[in-house]
Enzyme design. Sequence first.
Site: not given
Length: 289
Positions: A169, A171
Amino acid sequence: PFRPASASNLPATSGAWALTSCTQIQSGRVCPIQSSSPLLVAERMPLRLRLTSLNKDFAMAGGVAVDQDDLGRDFVAFAVECGVLRFGEFKTKAGRLSPYFFNAGLFDDGAKLGRLAEFYARRVLASGLEFDMIFGPAYKGIPLGAALSVELARRGRNVPFAYNRKEAKDHGEGGTLVGAPLKGRVLIVDDVMSAGTAARESIALIEAAGATPCGVVIALDRQEMATENGQDVAYSAVQYVRGRLGLQVAAIAKLADLLQYLEQHSGAGLAADHARVLAYRQRYGVQDH
């Protein structure tokens, strides 16, 4: 007052157990009373005891020693009832035509998942595996690890839980790991072990985080030859993880439990399935472990 234990119809079993911890269970009401009547409080203070089995063939469940072969057979019956374990002709990852198929994704409601967690917890607690937290590898290991964590907490053993993403991921919190930080001795939870690939990937993630992989618990050990470069080898994926990677592996049930179930239910139209699974075992099976 003392009350003698009630009689039980269960068969008598024997086993050795070690007391590994003894802690007080104290409620908020105790402190005010303790100042005025300390001896009374001490006399009535409840204790939480933790026992460890010194026998690999018996486990404590509900205060009664249980034959672990019974656990495997009960799990097979449960998996068949849920449609998780099916019979027919199925192509495996190794390209073999298997007469049975185990799909843990079909433990697909709360009741099934809760019962599954009980089986995992009983096997883990009976195995003697020592661990500090649980890791569920993506994807099927995630709900399995979460369910096992909940069941262990219900039984008085609350441990941290983590899992990984397949894709990092970029963010928010970022990265591939979710949940509690990986540290200490980490127990990996998965459904089956076909080639040991998921175990190797989990080991790499755990070690990269500075923790120590200590074992793997799975639902079903197929007890069949693994493959390397498209060729059958003389050991199974479970034996590879134990022998080459040095990790303990605990399985709720084995192919031997499945064969026994089919034999016992041959009168219910499963005689042909028993013959096919037995033939598959004779062709691809490994020595018992």
